[in-house]
Design a protein around this motif. Structure first.
Motif, PDB file in Angstrom:
ATOM      1  N   PRO A 152       0.903  -1.435  -0.174  1.00 49.93           N
ATOM      2  CA  PRO A 152      -0.588   0.277   0.376  1.00 49.93           C
ATOM      3  C   PRO A 152       0.839   1.614  -0.199  1.00 49.93           C
ATOM      4  CG  PRO A 152       0.434  -0.854   2.018  1.00 49.93           C
ATOM      5  CD  PRO A 152       0.432  -1.956   1.629  1.00 49.93           C
ATOM      6  N   LEU A 153      -0.015   2.267  -0.530  1.00 53.74           N
ATOM      7  CA  LEU A 153       0.875   3.479  -0.898  1.00 53.74           C
ATOM      8  C   LEU A 153       0.779   4.354   0.737  1.00 53.74           C
ATOM      9  CD1 LEU A 153      -0.100   5.189  -4.087  1.00 53.74           C
ATOM     10  CD2 LEU A 153       1.986   3.611  -3.522  1.00 53.74           C
ATOM     11  N   GLU A 154      -0.131   4.172   1.434  1.00 56.95           N
ATOM     12  CA  GLU A 154      -0.812   4.703   3.033  1.00 56.95           C
ATOM     13  C   GLU A 154      -1.359   3.128   3.595  1.00 56.95           C
ATOM     14  OE1 GLU A 154      -2.200   8.517   2.980  1.00 56.95           O
ATOM     15  OE2 GLU A 154      -0.605   8.858   1.510  1.00 56.95           O
ATOM     16  N   GLU A 155      -0.883   3.576   5.322  1.00 52.64           N
ATOM     17  CA  GLU A 155      -2.229   2.736   5.392  1.00 52.64           C
ATOM     18  C   GLU A 155      -2.564   3.891   6.408  1.00 52.64           C
ATOM     19  OE1 GLU A 155       0.311  -0.277   7.691  1.00 52.64           O
ATOM     20  OE2 GLU A 155       1.611  -0.976   6.085  1.00 52.64           O
ATOM     21  N   HIS A 156      -4.046   3.049   6.972  1.00 50.49           N
ATOM     22  CA  HIS A 156      -4.823   5.229   7.796  1.00 50.49           C
ATOM     23  C   HIS A 156      -5.392   3.387   8.780  1.00 50.49           C
ATOM     24  CE1 HIS A 156      -3.376   8.062   6.306  1.00 50.49           C
ATOM     25  NE2 HIS A 156      -3.836   7.379   5.164  1.00 50.49           N
ATOM     26  N   THR A 157      -5.291   3.332  10.483  1.00 51.30           N
ATOM     27  CA  THR A 157      -5.736   2.617  10.587  1.00 51.30           C
ATOM     28  C   THR A 157      -7.712   2.681  11.039  1.00 51.30           C
ATOM     29  OG1 THR A 157      -3.889   0.800  11.593  1.00 51.30           O
ATOM     30  CG2 THR A 157      -5.470   0.343  12.843  1.00 51.30           C
ATOM     31  N   ILE A 158      -7.877   1.907  11.393  1.00 50.37           N
ATOM     32  CA  ILE A 158      -9.770   2.350  11.426  1.00 50.37           C
ATOM     33  C   ILE A 158     -10.753   1.439  12.711  1.00 50.37           C
ATOM     34  CG2 ILE A 158     -12.761   2.768  10.705  1.00 50.37           C
ATOM     35  CD1 ILE A 158     -11.529   3.367   7.673  1.00 50.37           C
ATOM     36  N   VAL A 159     -10.681   2.038  13.913  1.00 49.42           N
ATOM     37  CA  VAL A 159     -11.177   1.027  14.417  1.00 49.42           C
ATOM     38  C   VAL A 159     -12.896   2.060  14.457  1.00 49.42           C
ATOM     39  CG1 VAL A 159     -11.213   0.771  16.944  1.00 49.42           C
ATOM     40  CG2 VAL A 159      -9.037   1.207  16.123  1.00 49.42           C
ATOM     41  N   LEU A 160     -14.079   0.731  14.571  1.00 50.59           N
ATOM     42  CA  LEU A 160     -14.546   0.999  15.111  1.00 50.59           C
ATOM     43  C   LEU A 160     -16.099   1.150  15.864  1.00 50.59           C
ATOM     44  CD1 LEU A 160     -16.646  -0.297  11.085  1.00 50.59           C
ATOM     45  CD2 LEU A 160     -15.726   2.377  12.324  1.00 50.59           C
ATOM     46  N   GLY A 161     -16.165   1.682  16.790  1.00 53.60           N
ATOM     47  CA  GLY A 161     -16.528   1.517  18.287  1.00 53.60           C
ATOM     48  C   GLY A 161     -17.771   1.946  18.474  1.00 53.60           C
ATOM     49  N   SER A 162     -18.034   2.198  19.714  1.00 51.24           N
ATOM     50  CA  SER A 162     -19.977   2.705  20.419  1.00 51.24           C
ATOM     51  C   SER A 162     -19.523   3.807  21.353  1.00 51.24           C
ATOM     52  CB  SER A 162     -20.796   1.654  20.724  1.00 51.24           C
ATOM     53  OG  SER A 162     -20.394   0.849  19.531  1.00 51.24           O
ATOM     54  N   TRP A 163     -20.171   4.619  21.450  1.00 50.12           N
ATOM     55  CA  TRP A 163     -20.348   6.108  22.395  1.00 50.12           C
ATOM     56  C   TRP A 163     -21.559   5.023  22.991  1.00 50.12           C
ATOM     57  CZ3 TRP A 163     -16.927   8.373  24.958  1.00 50.12           C
ATOM     58  CH2 TRP A 163     -17.130   9.306  25.321  1.00 50.12           C
ATOM     59  N   TYR A 164     -21.256   5.144  24.608  1.00 53.60           N
ATOM     60  CA  TYR A 164     -22.279   5.380  25.755  1.00 53.60           C
ATOM     61  C   TYR A 164     -22.639   6.939  26.199  1.00 53.60           C
ATOM     62  CZ  TYR A 164     -22.918   1.090  24.681  1.00 53.60           C
ATOM     63  OH  TYR A 164     -22.697  -1.052  23.738  1.00 53.60           O
ATOM     64  N   ARG A 165     -23.930   7.286  27.117  1.00 55.18           N
ATOM     65  CA  ARG A 165     -23.829   8.758  27.681  1.00 55.18           C
ATOM     66  C   ARG A 165     -23.009   7.594  28.964  1.00 55.18           C
ATOM     67  NH1 ARG A 165     -25.725  12.844  25.106  1.00 55.18           N
ATOM     68  NH2 ARG A 165     -26.470  12.504  23.603  1.00 55.18           N
TER      69      ARG A 165
END
Length: 205
Positions: A152-165
């Motif tokens: 890959p030319l670049e690498e970007h890590t994406i982390v999916l999560g959730s927000w609780y009040r």
């Protein structure tokens, strides 16, 4: 807090026998304040970040991870997707392979990346603490090898999560006490942020 844990002589010999390099990481669990969606709350994090830090290794590496628990709850860490051959006592499921790391104590994990390659994740394995205690693992090819596709030319890590009040541990405790369903999250997150479609997503309107 106990003195920092270091690998035992047996573990060091094991690592040398494998002729694999090893990385030492420090994960410090503590309560930190975060503001999202117009409100601020205290929540358990690692190294005061949400999501937690990236653990970056090569295929064939061994990671020595020191976990220091300055938080309010006993916690274990699980290395999701890592096979850990002949090393189950460092796998992390609470009350299955180990007891939780108690408040004010530390525990040293030895994580063997024998066959894994790509992007995995680590997370708490103690009730709902995983909602805020998690982060990515990036396993790059071993020295002398490459990806099975053009690099890959670049690498970007994406982390999916959730927000609780609220406090996620209180949310699940209340649900277990009443027998009802726990409150759901109020927004998904990408690298810890709900995104521009939500007002005050990062504390700035």
């Amino acid at each position: 807090m106990d003195a920092p844990s270091l690998p035992s002589q047996m573990e060091i010999l094991h690592l040398r026998w494998r002729r694999s390099p090893y990385e030492i990481k420090n994960l410090k669990l503590r309560d930190s304040n975060f503001t999202r969606l117009c409100s601020t709350k205290s929540m358990l994090t690692v190294n005061e970040s949400f999501p937690g830090p990236t653990i970056r290794v090569r295929k064939g590496d061994n990671a020595i991870v020191n976990v220091y628990n300055y938080g309010r709850y006993d916690v274990t860490i699980h290395w999701h997707g890592v096979k850990q051959p002949r090393n189950p006592w460092y796998d992390g499921p609470e009350y299955i392979t180990q007891c939780g790391v108690k408040q004010g104590h530390n525990f040293t994990y030895v994580v063997l990346f024998t066959a894994e390659e790509g992007t995995l994740w680590w997370h708490a394995h103690s009730y709902w603490t995983r909602a805020t205690v998690h982060g990515p693992i990036v396993v790059i090819p071993a020295v002398g090898t490459t990806y099975p596709f053009p690099g890959p030319l670049e690498e970007h890590t994406i982390v999916l999560g959730s927000w609780y009040r609220g406090d996620v541990m209180i949310i699940i405790s209340d649900a277990m006490y009443t027998g009802g369903r726990p409150n759901t999250s109020v927004a998904p997150t990408i690298n810890g942020q709900p995104g521009d479609l939500y007002p005050w997503s990062n504390g700035i309107n």
